[in-house]
Design a protein around this motif. Structure first.
Motif, PDB file in Angstrom:
ATOM      1  N   GLU A 413       0.827  -1.204   0.000  1.00 36.83           N
ATOM      2  CA  GLU A 413       0.000   0.000   0.000  1.00 36.83           C
ATOM      3  C   GLU A 413       0.868   1.265   0.000  1.00 36.83           C
ATOM      4  O   GLU A 413       0.514   2.266  -0.634  1.00 36.83           O
ATOM      5  N   THR A 414       2.011   1.213   0.691  1.00 34.55           N
ATOM      6  CA  THR A 414       2.925   2.357   0.685  1.00 34.55           C
ATOM      7  C   THR A 414       3.465   2.623  -0.718  1.00 34.55           C
ATOM      8  O   THR A 414       3.596   3.787  -1.135  1.00 34.55           O
ATOM      9  N   ILE A 415       3.786   1.555  -1.447  1.00 27.41           N
ATOM     10  CA  ILE A 415       4.281   1.729  -2.816  1.00 27.41           C
ATOM     11  C   ILE A 415       3.194   2.341  -3.697  1.00 27.41           C
ATOM     12  O   ILE A 415       3.478   3.215  -4.537  1.00 27.41           O
ATOM     13  N   GLN A 416       1.963   1.906  -3.529  1.00 27.88           N
ATOM     14  CA  GLN A 416       0.879   2.433  -4.353  1.00 27.88           C
ATOM     15  C   GLN A 416       0.634   3.921  -4.128  1.00 27.88           C
ATOM     16  O   GLN A 416       0.056   4.583  -4.995  1.00 27.88           O
ATOM     17  N   GLU A 417       1.076   4.447  -2.986  1.00 27.27           N
ATOM     18  CA  GLU A 417       0.888   5.867  -2.676  1.00 27.27           C
ATOM     19  C   GLU A 417       2.055   6.733  -3.136  1.00 27.27           C
ATOM     20  O   GLU A 417       2.006   7.952  -2.976  1.00 27.27           O
ATOM     21  N   LEU A 418       3.110   6.145  -3.712  1.00 23.47           N
ATOM     22  CA  LEU A 418       4.260   6.919  -4.166  1.00 23.47           C
ATOM     23  C   LEU A 418       3.888   7.761  -5.379  1.00 23.47           C
ATOM     24  O   LEU A 418       3.002   7.387  -6.162  1.00 23.47           O
ATOM     25  N   PRO A 419       4.552   8.908  -5.570  1.00 24.18           N
ATOM     26  CA  PRO A 419       4.232   9.757  -6.731  1.00 24.18           C
ATOM     27  C   PRO A 419       4.510   9.041  -8.046  1.00 24.18           C
ATOM     28  O   PRO A 419       5.561   8.441  -8.244  1.00 24.18           O
ATOM     29  N   ASP A 424       0.807   4.628 -13.630  1.00 21.33           N
ATOM     30  CA  ASP A 424       1.410   3.491 -14.336  1.00 21.33           C
ATOM     31  C   ASP A 424       0.466   2.293 -14.200  1.00 21.33           C
ATOM     32  O   ASP A 424       0.406   1.631 -13.164  1.00 21.33           O
ATOM     33  N   GLU A 425      -0.303   2.018 -15.241  1.00 27.44           N
ATOM     34  CA  GLU A 425      -1.312   0.964 -15.172  1.00 27.44           C
ATOM     35  C   GLU A 425      -0.681  -0.417 -15.017  1.00 27.44           C
ATOM     36  O   GLU A 425      -1.189  -1.268 -14.280  1.00 27.44           O
ATOM     37  N   GLU A 426       0.423  -0.643 -15.719  1.00 28.75           N
ATOM     38  CA  GLU A 426       1.069  -1.955 -15.627  1.00 28.75           C
ATOM     39  C   GLU A 426       1.579  -2.219 -14.221  1.00 28.75           C
ATOM     40  O   GLU A 426       1.364  -3.303 -13.656  1.00 28.75           O
ATOM     41  N   LEU A 427       2.248  -1.232 -13.636  1.00 28.12           N
ATOM     42  CA  LEU A 427       2.773  -1.396 -12.283  1.00 28.12           C
ATOM     43  C   LEU A 427       1.640  -1.524 -11.274  1.00 28.12           C
ATOM     44  O   LEU A 427       1.719  -2.331 -10.331  1.00 28.12           O
ATOM     45  N   THR A 428       0.568  -0.755 -11.463  1.00 28.43           N
ATOM     46  CA  THR A 428      -0.569  -0.837 -10.539  1.00 28.43           C
ATOM     47  C   THR A 428      -1.215  -2.218 -10.583  1.00 28.43           C
ATOM     48  O   THR A 428      -1.568  -2.794  -9.542  1.00 28.43           O
ATOM     49  N   GLY A 429      -1.363  -2.768 -11.796  1.00 27.17           N
ATOM     50  CA  GLY A 429      -1.930  -4.107 -11.907  1.00 27.17           C
ATOM     51  C   GLY A 429      -1.053  -5.175 -11.284  1.00 27.17           C
ATOM     52  O   GLY A 429      -1.544  -6.102 -10.627  1.00 27.17           O
ATOM     53  N   ARG A 430       0.261  -5.034 -11.444  1.00 24.92           N
ATOM     54  CA  ARG A 430       1.173  -6.014 -10.842  1.00 24.92           C
ATOM     55  C   ARG A 430       1.160  -5.913  -9.326  1.00 24.92           C
ATOM     56  O   ARG A 430       1.226  -6.924  -8.621  1.00 24.92           O
ATOM     57  N   LEU A 431       1.058  -4.685  -8.797  1.00 23.24           N
ATOM     58  CA  LEU A 431       0.988  -4.525  -7.342  1.00 23.24           C
ATOM     59  C   LEU A 431      -0.311  -5.104  -6.787  1.00 23.24           C
ATOM     60  O   LEU A 431      -0.317  -5.710  -5.711  1.00 23.24           O
ATOM     61  N   ALA A 432      -1.419  -4.917  -7.530  1.00 26.65           N
ATOM     62  CA  ALA A 432      -2.693  -5.491  -7.073  1.00 26.65           C
ATOM     63  C   ALA A 432      -2.623  -7.012  -7.067  1.00 26.65           C
ATOM     64  O   ALA A 432      -3.119  -7.669  -6.138  1.00 26.65           O
ATOM     65  N   ALA A 433      -1.988  -7.605  -8.103  1.00 28.26           N
ATOM     66  CA  ALA A 433      -1.850  -9.062  -8.136  1.00 28.26           C
ATOM     67  C   ALA A 433      -0.944  -9.555  -7.015  1.00 28.26           C
ATOM     68  O   ALA A 433      -1.210 -10.600  -6.393  1.00 28.26           O
TER      69      ALA A 433
END
Length: 624
Positions: A413-419, A424-433
């Protein structure tokens, strides 16, 4: 000749026990001893001659002449710093006379060192190698920079310290000692940074760029010596690639975007991260298997280096904001990308440490216990038999795993809040997975605790939830592949995801079987209880022989229930006395016909007997 080693060793030995006044007094004794050994000591009642000159041939034959010059320069340097230290706590400030004396002593030390460097560099010194000559010039530049620093002549100070920095950088490649690196990090680079600040040079410029610009005005002889020792330190940034002259990176790549590192502190910290990463890979790739706690301890160095990079980036952003830079400034945008990259690196290694703490395959394998200490000492940890832990300790271990998984999820969750991460849709999807993957592991750990506690239905529900989470994450994580020898971090490769999915499928079938067996046992128990309730208990049918055999499980009804019990009321005893049965009446009629003759006699006899018998009173034959 080892000029630098001789000077640094003398300073460290004296300052370990005292201050610069102690160092100065020690140098005075050493100077007298050195003069006596060289037979140039002043005779009794003789005149002291401070301007004794030595040729390069004398220095080549006897290094004592070299040490004499070094001790003389060091004594003047120690005298200046001792005076500066004695007046540092003066509330009224340092007087102009004291300051001029300090500058004069430093100037004297610099002149002696420069004269020594000139003598060593002469062609007659057959034993003077390029390294020795460069050391002499670097020492002279170091003392000259200290003198210009006290004069507050910042341009000349930058030039002298830049010469010393590049010279010591070239010398550090020829020695395994940390003497040159300590001089660079503790004395030279802080002085360059302060002088650049006083000279109104932007703080975002790295020290390497500042020192190169100031070194451009240096003598050609020093340039030739540096090229002879290690010419790579003079290469430009384009010629040397992505590494600075001191080995620090000049660029940083994040998600295919390359940014330039303009701050020296960030570059140094990022270089430390790369070094710690390689060391971590070597530690974890050792042939001897490590325990999870030792593997987690190996992450300390890279976490410290990553935290230093984060702190350096934050400090650079704060300094840029204090100068009035806006968010649209190119320097601010580069620093924001750098901030995201270094924070992502830090959080990624935190997750990696938690992953090795939970055990193999991210804690998916069941952990029944640890090797016994006696067995481990006798047979070794690999061959020792694992002893099963009691249920209480197994549940405690699963709770620890759940806490570690919570920490991993919070880090994601901390990474998802970084600027810049949200765009970045690809990174967001990988973090969700990745979050779904660790949610599945957490649900698996909790389900095992329910299995141990006997809650099979709850365990089945949790495993089904874990399988759903893992199935949703599997298509995204199947495209990731981690190198076999690389340490664990945020990256979850397809092997881990596939292994967890297969394990959850087998656990789901096992839990379904357990719940089915439990439901079947409950149904059979309910049927047995109903049969026992419909049949009378054996104690209630003792007068009837059981045709199907004795049911020993139905001897009495338990638990006992409220029911009617047949009892004989007390009034039946009273009525018994007044009941005449048919057979008794028939016998009385037959006897009346036969004994009519002796009726009178019987009446007399019966009358006498009745008088002899006492009369009954009351219901039970007793009365008052």
């Amino acid at each position: 000749m080892d000029i630098t080693k001789f000077v640094v060793a003398s300073r460290e030995k004296a300052l370990f026990y005292g201050d610069y006044s102690t160092y100065r007094s020690q140098l005075t004794g050493k100077l007298l001893t050195c003069r006596k050994k060289l037979h140039i000591a002043t005779q009794n009642r003789g005149k002291y001659n401070p301007n004794v000159k030595f040729s390069s041939e004398q220095i080549a034959e006897n290094h004592g002449f070299l040490h004499l010059q070094l001790l003389t320069a060091e004594r003047a340097y120690a005298h200046a710093l001792a005076m500066k230290a004695s007046h540092s706590e003066d509330t009224r400030g340092m007087s102009a006379k004291t300051k001029s004396r300090i500058i004069a002593k430093l100037e004297k030390a610099a002149r002696i060192a420069e004269a020594l460097a000139g003598t060593v560099s002469q062609g007659g010194a057959a034993s003077a190698s390029p390294v020795d000559k460069l050391e002499a010039h670097a020492y002279a530049a170091l003392l000259r920079g200290a003198a210009e620093f006290e004069r507050q002549n910042w341009e000349a100070c930058l030039k002298s310290y830049s010469v010393a920095r590049l010279a010591y950088l070239a010398l550090s490649s020829h020695s395994s000692l940390d003497t040159f690196k300590d001089l660079l990090s503790e004395t030279i680079e802080p002085s360059i940074r302060f002088a650049a600040y006083q000279a109104k040079i932007p703080r975002t410029q790295p020290i390497d760029a500042i020192s190169r610009r100031a070194f451009s005005a240096a003598d050609s002889s020093i340039v030739d010596l540096i090229k002879a020792v290690n010419g790579s330190v003079l290469e430009s940034e384009e010629e040397s690639g992505k590494k600075g002259s001191d080995g620090t990176p000049t660029t940083l790549t994040w998600r295919g975007r390359e940014v330039k590192i303009e701050d020296a502190a960030i570059a140094s910290a990022w270089a430390s991260v790369e070094t710690a990463k390689s060391k971590l890979a070597v530690k974890l790739a050792s042939p001897v298997p490590l325990q999870p706690k030792k593997m987690a301890a190996a992450y300390d160095d890279i976490l410290t280096a990553s935290q230093d990079a984060v702190d350096a980036t934050k400090q650079a952003i704060d300094e840029l904001k204090s100068e009035g830079a806006t968010q649209s400034d190119a320097r601010m945008q580069r620093l924001q990308i750098t901030r995201t990259a270094v924070n992502f690196e830090l959080v990624s290694w935190r997750i990696g440490r938690n992953r090795v703490l939970v055990g193999e395959v991210d804690g998916a394998l069941p952990d029944h216990g640890q090797p016994s200490g006696r067995k481990q000492a006798k047979e070794g940890s690999e061959t020792a038999r694992r002893e099963d832990l009691p249920p209480r300790k197994q549940i405690a271990r699963l709770k620890e795993k759940a806490v570690l998984y919570d920490g991993i999820l919070q880090s994601i969750e901390t990474i998802q809040e970084l600027p810049g991460v949200a765009n970045d849709e690809e990174l967001t999807g990988r973090l969700a997975a990745t979050s779904q993957y660790f949610n599945a592991l957490k649900a698996l750990a909790i389900s095992r605790s329910h299995l141990i506690a006997g809650n099979d239905a709850n365990a089945l529900a949790l495993i089904q939830h874990a399988l759903n989470e893992c199935s949703n994450a599997l298509p995204v994580l199947s495209s990731e592949q981690r190198a076999g020898s690389s340490p664990r971090n945020l990256l979850v490769d397809k092997t881990d995801a596939r292994q967890l999915h297969d394990m959850l499928c087998s656990e789901l079938q096992r839990s379904r079987a357990l719940v089915g067996i439990l439901n079947s046992a409950k149904a059979s128990s309910a049927t047995t209880d109903n049969n026992k309730t419909s049949k009378p208990a054996l104690v209630n049918s003792l007068s009837t022989y059981p045709d199907e055999g004795v049911d020993l499980e139905n001897i009495v009804r338990y638990p006992p229930q409220m029911e009617a019990i047949p009892v004989k009321p007390i009034f039946l005893d009273v009525a018994w006395n007044y009941i005449s049965y048919p057979d008794r009446n028939e016998k009385a009629a037959a006897g009346a016909a036969a004994g009519s003759a002796g009726k009178s006699q019987d009446k007399t006899t019966s009358a006498s007997e009745e008088e002899a018998k006492p009369q009954k009173r009351g219901w039970f034959g007793f009365g008052r």
